[in-house]
Enzyme design. Sequence first.
Site, short mmCIF file in Angstrom:
data_model
loop_
_atom_site.label_atom_id
_atom_site.label_comp_id
_atom_site.label_asym_id
_atom_site.label_seq_id
_atom_site.Cartn_x
_atom_site.Cartn_y
_atom_site.Cartn_z
N ASP A 1 20.40 45.53 -22.38
CA ASP A 1 21.62 45.61 -21.61
C ASP A 1 22.60 44.59 -22.21
OD1 ASP A 1 23.68 45.42 -19.78
OD2 ASP A 1 22.42 44.92 -18.05
N LYS B 1 33.57 44.42 -18.86
CA LYS B 1 33.57 42.98 -19.14
C LYS B 1 34.36 42.72 -20.42
CE LYS B 1 30.52 42.36 -15.70
NZ LYS B 1 29.11 42.70 -15.56
N TRP C 1 20.92 39.79 -13.51
CA TRP C 1 21.01 41.20 -13.89
C TRP C 1 19.69 41.76 -14.40
CZ3 TRP C 1 24.22 43.89 -11.45
CH2 TRP C 1 25.48 43.40 -11.12
C1 LIG Z 1 28.02 43.25 -14.55
C2 LIG Z 1 26.68 43.56 -15.13
C3 LIG Z 1 25.89 44.65 -14.68
C4 LIG Z 1 26.32 45.55 -13.53
O1 LIG Z 1 26.93 46.66 -14.04
P1 LIG Z 1 27.51 47.88 -13.17
O2 LIG Z 1 28.36 48.59 -14.16
O3 LIG Z 1 28.27 47.28 -12.04
O4 LIG Z 1 26.36 48.69 -12.74
C5 LIG Z 1 24.70 44.89 -15.32
N1 LIG Z 1 24.27 44.13 -16.34
C6 LIG Z 1 25.00 43.08 -16.79
C7 LIG Z 1 24.48 42.25 -17.92
C8 LIG Z 1 26.21 42.77 -16.21
O5 LIG Z 1 26.94 41.74 -16.65
#
Ligand SMILES: *Cc1c(COP(=O)(O)O)cnc(C)c1O
Length: 372
Positions: free
Chosen positions: A175, A199, A105
């Site tokens: 993030d 998540k 990611w």
């Molecule tokens: C799943 C994930 C993403 C992707 O996110 P989207 O909402 O599909 O754009 C980005 N960063 C992390 C850490 C993730 O686990």
Amino acid sequence: MNPRNPLNFSGGPAALPESVLHLVQQSIVEVPEVGLSILGISHRTDWFAAVITELENNIRTLLGLSGEYHVLLLQGGATQQFSTVPMTLLRGKHIPAEYLHTGYWSGKAIPEARREGPVRVIWSGERDGFSRLPNDEELPFSADAPYIHYVSNETVEGLQFHRVLGRDDVPRICDMSSDFLSEPCAANKFALIYAHAQKNIGPAGVTVVLIRDSLLEGMPVDLPGFLDYRSHIKAHSNFNTPPVFAIYVVLLVTRWLMYEVGGLSRMAEINRNKAALLYALVDGSNGFYRGRANPADRSLMNVSFNLPTPELERRFLAESLAAGFSGLSGHRAIGGIRASIYNGLTFPAVEKLAGFMEDFLHRMAKTDCLAK
Ligand SMILES: *Cc1c(COP(=O)(O)O)cnc(C)c1O
């Protein structure tokens, strides 16, 4: 409740607490205090304004967030933030923003930032197959970078930072999509945190952005309105039609965290116990289950591991599915097995998986699959 739901180890969208699912089910037909389906309530009602306010306050309370921050509920997922962050903070700059490349990611965020301005990748785990995270000596952060960006939990590889990175004099951007509200976090040390819901805290469709007010000074004035944080701040996350349903479900999850679980410290304790159970089993399996991540960097959210052969992995997945488990196959980028054990996944569910893994190990040992 379908017996499969509690055994959903999906990487995301992921399992939600059963009590929340029941409230969601009821709300589809009728939100009790409104008398209407959640799918048909206008985003311009006082009721929905109160939902946004309560959710904001719950997030502030859970994280101990100071008044200097705005809490935004946005669309576009974490991926949109990969772009919005550098559009806001890197456009026209000559000094590079500093990014860590620790897995799948963070690797998606870097090229998006490069479209907007200079980027320096100060550490990459690519050579090690993203099996470990850097220690502080490996991270030469500069004092003059516009910001530093990292991913707190690499969902695919199962790597998690168990400390805050960076310097206090450079804006930290993180993030936290896959570990947000899974444990207490020093949120006030970050200039901007983003985390989509799907998540740990709800369904897909909404992304929480926490942004320190001072970060917006000097940001470009010519961004599209929808991509300008200030539009959403001014409109109180109601700039255009927001995902009313997703936001309502996230509110229910924050209520669950506060009033059923008892806060983030308690949530963290449960999450630590779940992860400890699985990692102990991996470590005690004599090399049958092979953890992907360096033990010190193991994620409490995503337990990624391999079996001795791809054939055994296929068998493991097929048998786990037949036994009622779901979502255990590793991310399509790397394969293997991944047990995602976010907030909504209970300790008893993890005990069941551990029981299955133990049984599978013993059966395979007996049938001599390990001979090769
Ligand atoms: C799943 C994930 C993403 C992707 O996110 P989207 O909402 O599909 O754009 C980005 N960063 C992390 C850490 C993730 O686990």
